[in-house]
Design an enzyme around this catalytic site. Structure first.
Site, PDB file in Angstrom:
ATOM      1  N   ASP A  27       1.315   8.488   7.262  1.00  0.00           N
ATOM      2  CA  ASP A  27       2.482   7.298   6.708  1.00  0.00           C
ATOM      3  C   ASP A  27       2.473   7.678   5.263  1.00  0.00           C
ATOM      4  O   ASP A  27       3.421   8.427   4.685  1.00  0.00           O
ATOM      5  CB  ASP A  27       1.694   6.073   6.689  1.00  0.00           C
ATOM      6  CG  ASP A  27       2.462   4.899   6.078  1.00  0.00           C
ATOM      7  OD1 ASP A  27       3.468   5.138   5.540  1.00  0.00           O
ATOM      8  OD2 ASP A  27       1.999   4.036   6.097  1.00  0.00           O
ATOM      9  N   ASP A  42      -4.619   1.266  11.253  1.00  0.00           N
ATOM     10  CA  ASP A  42      -4.059   2.073   9.990  1.00  0.00           C
ATOM     11  C   ASP A  42      -5.117   1.803   9.086  1.00  0.00           C
ATOM     12  O   ASP A  42      -5.304   0.766   8.420  1.00  0.00           O
ATOM     13  CB  ASP A  42      -2.602   1.248   9.631  1.00  0.00           C
ATOM     14  CG  ASP A  42      -2.238   1.901   8.562  1.00  0.00           C
ATOM     15  OD1 ASP A  42      -2.947   3.092   7.987  1.00  0.00           O
ATOM     16  OD2 ASP A  42      -1.228   1.562   7.859  1.00  0.00           O
ATOM     17  N   GLU A  58      -3.684   6.034  12.149  1.00  0.00           N
ATOM     18  CA  GLU A  58      -2.984   6.287  10.972  1.00  0.00           C
ATOM     19  C   GLU A  58      -3.557   6.252   9.575  1.00  0.00           C
ATOM     20  O   GLU A  58      -4.419   5.495   9.434  1.00  0.00           O
ATOM     21  CB  GLU A  58      -1.696   4.997  10.954  1.00  0.00           C
ATOM     22  CG  GLU A  58      -0.783   5.109  10.021  1.00  0.00           C
ATOM     23  CD  GLU A  58       0.165   3.888   9.861  1.00  0.00           C
ATOM     24  OE1 GLU A  58       0.467   3.268  10.810  1.00  0.00           O
ATOM     25  OE2 GLU A  58       0.791   3.510   8.822  1.00  0.00           O
ATOM     26  N   GLN A  71      -6.941  -1.606   6.812  1.00  0.00           N
ATOM     27  CA  GLN A  71      -5.740  -2.445   6.569  1.00  0.00           C
ATOM     28  C   GLN A  71      -5.268  -3.165   8.060  1.00  0.00           C
ATOM     29  O   GLN A  71      -4.898  -4.347   7.742  1.00  0.00           O
ATOM     30  CB  GLN A  71      -4.816  -1.764   6.153  1.00  0.00           C
ATOM     31  CG  GLN A  71      -3.475  -2.304   5.550  1.00  0.00           C
ATOM     32  CD  GLN A  71      -2.455  -1.546   4.764  1.00  0.00           C
ATOM     33  OE1 GLN A  71      -2.526  -1.061   3.716  1.00  0.00           O
ATOM     34  NE2 GLN A  71      -1.553  -1.090   5.624  1.00  0.00           N
ATOM     35  N   GLU A  72      -5.464  -2.172   9.100  1.00  0.00           N
ATOM     36  CA  GLU A  72      -4.766  -2.874   9.901  1.00  0.00           C
ATOM     37  C   GLU A  72      -5.414  -2.574  11.439  1.00  0.00           C
ATOM     38  O   GLU A  72      -5.718  -1.493  11.573  1.00  0.00           O
ATOM     39  CB  GLU A  72      -3.234  -2.426  10.194  1.00  0.00           C
ATOM     40  CG  GLU A  72      -2.357  -2.856   9.126  1.00  0.00           C
ATOM     41  CD  GLU A  72      -0.905  -2.099   9.052  1.00  0.00           C
ATOM     42  OE1 GLU A  72      -0.375  -1.791  10.051  1.00  0.00           O
ATOM     43  OE2 GLU A  72      -0.559  -1.931   8.033  1.00  0.00           O
ATOM     44  N   LYS A 131       9.669   5.084   7.327  1.00  0.00           N
ATOM     45  CA  LYS A 131      10.044   4.039   6.821  1.00  0.00           C
ATOM     46  C   LYS A 131      11.296   4.489   5.881  1.00  0.00           C
ATOM     47  O   LYS A 131      10.883   5.237   4.935  1.00  0.00           O
ATOM     48  CB  LYS A 131       8.936   3.396   5.834  1.00  0.00           C
ATOM     49  CG  LYS A 131       7.677   2.913   6.540  1.00  0.00           C
ATOM     50  CD  LYS A 131       6.497   2.786   5.564  1.00  0.00           C
ATOM     51  CE  LYS A 131       5.529   1.950   6.170  1.00  0.00           C
ATOM     52  NZ  LYS A 131       4.075   2.256   5.351  1.00  0.00           N
ATOM     53  N   SER A 136       0.761  -1.152   0.127  1.00  0.00           N
ATOM     54  CA  SER A 136       0.040   0.013   0.047  1.00  0.00           C
ATOM     55  C   SER A 136       0.913   1.297  -0.133  1.00  0.00           C
ATOM     56  O   SER A 136       0.950   2.184   0.956  1.00  0.00           O
ATOM     57  CB  SER A 136      -0.885  -0.116   1.435  1.00  0.00           C
ATOM     58  OG  SER A 136      -0.119   0.165   2.368  1.00  0.00           O
ATOM     59  N   HIS A 179       8.095  -1.258   9.829  1.00  0.00           N
ATOM     60  CA  HIS A 179       8.572  -2.359   8.525  1.00  0.00           C
ATOM     61  C   HIS A 179       7.605  -2.172   7.590  1.00  0.00           C
ATOM     62  O   HIS A 179       6.913  -1.234   7.240  1.00  0.00           O
ATOM     63  CB  HIS A 179       8.059  -3.820   9.147  1.00  0.00           C
ATOM     64  CG  HIS A 179       6.639  -4.036   9.459  1.00  0.00           C
ATOM     65  ND1 HIS A 179       5.740  -5.178   9.868  1.00  0.00           N
ATOM     66  CD2 HIS A 179       5.499  -3.128   9.345  1.00  0.00           C
ATOM     67  CE1 HIS A 179       4.660  -5.016   9.760  1.00  0.00           C
ATOM     68  NE2 HIS A 179       4.435  -3.745   9.696  1.00  0.00           N
ATOM     69  N   ARG A 180       7.717  -2.879   6.177  1.00  0.00           N
ATOM     70  CA  ARG A 180       6.769  -2.697   5.243  1.00  0.00           C
ATOM     71  C   ARG A 180       6.289  -4.344   5.221  1.00  0.00           C
ATOM     72  O   ARG A 180       6.655  -5.303   5.809  1.00  0.00           O
ATOM     73  CB  ARG A 180       7.635  -2.378   3.830  1.00  0.00           C
ATOM     74  CG  ARG A 180       8.622  -1.393   3.990  1.00  0.00           C
ATOM     75  CD  ARG A 180       7.725  -0.076   4.107  1.00  0.00           C
ATOM     76  NE  ARG A 180       6.626   0.170   3.196  1.00  0.00           N
ATOM     77  CZ  ARG A 180       6.433   1.182   2.530  1.00  0.00           C
ATOM     78  NH1 ARG A 180       7.510   1.868   2.019  1.00  0.00           N
ATOM     79  NH2 ARG A 180       5.302   1.276   1.613  1.00  0.00           N
ATOM     80  N   SER A 181       5.073  -4.056   4.306  1.00  0.00           N
ATOM     81  CA  SER A 181       4.472  -5.544   4.178  1.00  0.00           C
ATOM     82  C   SER A 181       5.328  -6.768   3.755  1.00  0.00           C
ATOM     83  O   SER A 181       5.063  -7.791   3.953  1.00  0.00           O
ATOM     84  CB  SER A 181       3.128  -5.170   3.328  1.00  0.00           C
ATOM     85  OG  SER A 181       3.188  -4.518   2.387  1.00  0.00           O
ATOM     86  N   LYS A 215       6.817  -0.398  14.696  1.00  0.00           N
ATOM     87  CA  LYS A 215       5.629  -1.179  14.178  1.00  0.00           C
ATOM     88  C   LYS A 215       6.070  -2.154  13.358  1.00  0.00           C
ATOM     89  O   LYS A 215       6.712  -1.933  12.245  1.00  0.00           O
ATOM     90  CB  LYS A 215       4.930  -0.108  13.319  1.00  0.00           C
ATOM     91  CG  LYS A 215       3.503  -0.522  12.668  1.00  0.00           C
ATOM     92  CD  LYS A 215       2.773   0.322  11.923  1.00  0.00           C
ATOM     93  CE  LYS A 215       1.857   0.097  11.226  1.00  0.00           C
ATOM     94  NZ  LYS A 215       1.448   0.609   9.836  1.00  0.00           N
ATOM     95  N   HIS A 218      -3.389  -5.912   1.966  1.00  0.00           N
ATOM     96  CA  HIS A 218      -2.386  -7.001   2.588  1.00  0.00           C
ATOM     97  C   HIS A 218      -3.178  -8.153   2.948  1.00  0.00           C
ATOM     98  O   HIS A 218      -2.519  -9.109   3.344  1.00  0.00           O
ATOM     99  CB  HIS A 218      -1.939  -6.582   4.202  1.00  0.00           C
ATOM    100  CG  HIS A 218      -1.122  -5.324   3.935  1.00  0.00           C
ATOM    101  ND1 HIS A 218      -0.809  -4.763   5.246  1.00  0.00           N
ATOM    102  CD2 HIS A 218      -0.603  -4.670   3.065  1.00  0.00           C
ATOM    103  CE1 HIS A 218      -0.007  -3.568   4.975  1.00  0.00           C
ATOM    104  NE2 HIS A 218       0.194  -3.638   3.557  1.00  0.00           N
ATOM    105  N   GLU A 224       1.522  -9.366   6.630  1.00  0.00           N
ATOM    106  CA  GLU A 224       2.389  -9.066   7.961  1.00  0.00           C
ATOM    107  C   GLU A 224       2.274  -9.898   9.246  1.00  0.00           C
ATOM    108  O   GLU A 224       2.361  -9.696  10.349  1.00  0.00           O
ATOM    109  CB  GLU A 224       1.974  -7.474   8.286  1.00  0.00           C
ATOM    110  CG  GLU A 224       2.674  -6.643   7.199  1.00  0.00           C
ATOM    111  CD  GLU A 224       2.039  -5.257   7.662  1.00  0.00           C
ATOM    112  OE1 GLU A 224       1.260  -5.043   8.357  1.00  0.00           O
ATOM    113  OE2 GLU A 224       2.770  -4.321   6.856  1.00  0.00           O
TER     114      GLU A 224
HETATM  115  C1  PEP Z   1       1.644   0.389   5.987  1.00  0.00           C
HETATM  116  O1  PEP Z   1       0.723   0.999   5.444  1.00  0.00           O
HETATM  117  O2  PEP Z   1       1.852   0.939   7.176  1.00  0.00           O
HETATM  118  C2  PEP Z   1       2.327  -0.732   5.562  1.00  0.00           C
HETATM  119  C3  PEP Z   1       3.375  -1.077   6.441  1.00  0.00           C
HETATM  120  O3  PEP Z   1       2.066  -1.121   4.571  1.00  0.00           O
HETATM  121  P1  PEP Z   1       2.974  -1.105   3.263  1.00  0.00           P
HETATM  122  O4  PEP Z   1       4.230  -1.671   3.631  1.00  0.00           O
HETATM  123  O5  PEP Z   1       2.040  -2.205   2.362  1.00  0.00           O
HETATM  124  O6  PEP Z   1       3.033   0.147   2.755  1.00  0.00           O
HETATM  125 MG    MG Z   2       0.374   2.736   7.217  1.00  0.00          MG
END
Ligand code: PEP
Ligand code: MG
Length: 403
Positions: free
Chosen positions: A303, A234, A277, A154-155, A328, A41, A356-358, A379, A145, A198
């Site tokens: 983000d 998120d 988020e 998403q989260e 990130k 994303s 992190h990233r997905s 995170k 995800h 994730e």
């Molecule tokens: C996020 O959106 O916070 C995330 C970790 O997803 P992605 O790495 O897919 O951007």
């Molecule tokens: Mg995010």
């Protein structure tokens, strides 16, 4: 000064199986190795993950410019960042890719640390006493995800703010993750145990059901272990944004930006959220600002809004658009730029969440980057080797600090 005497760069793959790059940086008496993660994303203002020609195109450029990288002081993150930008020649690493910038700059910081026999975070913060961030992890999720039928949001995230140390904090998050599974199974005996990218559970469920499940799990574990556990989300709203509206496909619900604002306010109150988020899409600084004005004692985090980019954060600060930022490194490319971003955030009273990233990798560097960026939270998911590698490194760092 610890000069880079050699470096290697090779194609690699993330936990989701997408192509990325791994770099090795060699200095006298030490070396570092890092592999870039990759998002699904991803924000449209992020640096480009890989150039059009893929890993091969990036490697060719870097190898033909090797003499410009060799000789740089591995601990001089600015010099390395400047050189990589110069070799690339674009604003968003379109030619070498942010994956290369991430891998080389992180490997270089590790090589410097290795040669000095110190932990990597010390290269980033010097002799200052490190603070171990609390882990923030997703227990349930959907969006980009996970597959069809999973929640639109998403989260659904938890963080054990009452836990006394990192080891206990990881245990608390694992207990909530387990409890979420058992509550899902009570509601749906056909649940296959499917997880998203994730490691969060990805059941067939609406957002409303997901909120109920996670709230119940938090209450249960919090009572059982006696710790306060924070609830966050998120919304990754850029993924919901279509033709001027927020489209919740699972639920068949479409919200205008004004309705989205009222919805988020309602969710915060109803579920006692401490963390929200990306409640709005990546260009809507105004709605972020309105929400931040309206609700207190909640960390409103950008983000995709900020994409670890100093210029975008400066705009956000002027507008009071949030009070938290996701960091990130691969969104911007170099470790140096990411650290400038975190400093700007902290200097302006924003909380930093190192993420992190997905699609992530086995590397543990995020633990050191989070400490180096003075993050409040890390995170990085709750289960899965590529998530646990960061959490276990935090445990090792914590243990070292006790000695
Ligand atoms: C996020 O959106 O916070 C995330 C970790 O997803 P992605 O790495 O897919 O951007
Ligand atoms: Mg995010």
């Amino acid at each position: 000064m610890v000069e880079i005497i050699d470096f290697k760069i090779r194609p690699a793959f993330t936990s989701r199986g997408d192509p990325t790059l791994e770099a090795e940086v060699i200095v006298r008496g030490g070396k570092g190795r890092a592999t870039s993660p990759m998002g699904a994303s991803a924000g449209k203002n992020e640096a480009v993950h890989l150039p059009k020609g893929g890993p091969k195109a990036s490697i060719e450029i870097l190898v033909s410019n090797r003499n410009r990288i060799i000789g740089i002081d591995a601990g001089d993150l600015k010099a390395l960042s400047d050189t990589l930008k110069d070799i690339d020649g674009t604003e968003k690493f379109e030619n070498i890719g942010a994956a290369a910038a991430y891998a080389i700059t992180v490997a270089s910081a590790e090589a410097e640390a290795d040669s000095r026999g110190v932990p990597m975070y010390e290269v980033l913060i010097g002799k200052e006493k490190p603070t171990i961030p609390y882990p923030l992890g997703n227990v349930l999720g959907g969006g980009k995800h996970a597959g069809k039928g999973s929640p639109d949001i998403q989260e659904f995230l938890v963080t054990p703010l009452g836990a006394p140390n990192i080891v206990e904090a990881i245990k608390v998050n694992l207990e909530v993750h387990k409890k979420v599974r058992s509550i899902i199974e009570e509601r749906d005996p056909t649940f296959t145990g499917g997880k998203g990218d994730e490691g969060a559970w990805a059941p067939k469920m609406t957002d409303e059901e997901a909120f109920e499940v996670v709230e119940k799990a938090i209450d249960h574990v919090s009572r059982e272990l006696g710790y306060k556990i924070g609830f966050g989300i998120d919304m990754a709203s850029s993924s919901l944004w279509e033709n001027g509206k927020y489209v919740y496909r699972r639920k068949g619900k479409i919200l205008t930006p004004e309705e989205q604002l009222a919805y988020v306010e309602d969710l915060v109150k109803r579920y006692n959220l401490i963390y929200v988020e990306d409640p709005f899409h990546e260009e809507d600084f105004e709605s972020f600002s309105e929400l931040t004005k309206k609700i207190k004692d909640v960390v409103i985090v950008g983000d995709d809004l900020f994409v670890t980019n100093v210029a975008r954060l400066e705009r956000g600060i002027k507008m009071n658009a949030a009070n938290g930022v996701i960091l990130k490194v691969n969104q911007v490319g170099t470790l140096y730029d990411a650290l400038l971003f975190s400093k700007l955030a902290i200097d302006n009273g924003y909380k930093v969440i190192a993420s992190h990233r997905s699609g992530d990798t086995w590397d543990h560097h995020l633990a050191h980057i989070a400490i180096g960026a003075k993050a409040w939270l890390i995170k990085t998911g709750i289960v899965g080797g590529e998530r646990m590698s960061k959490l276990m490194e935090l445990c090792r760092i914590w243990e070292g600090l006790q000695e």
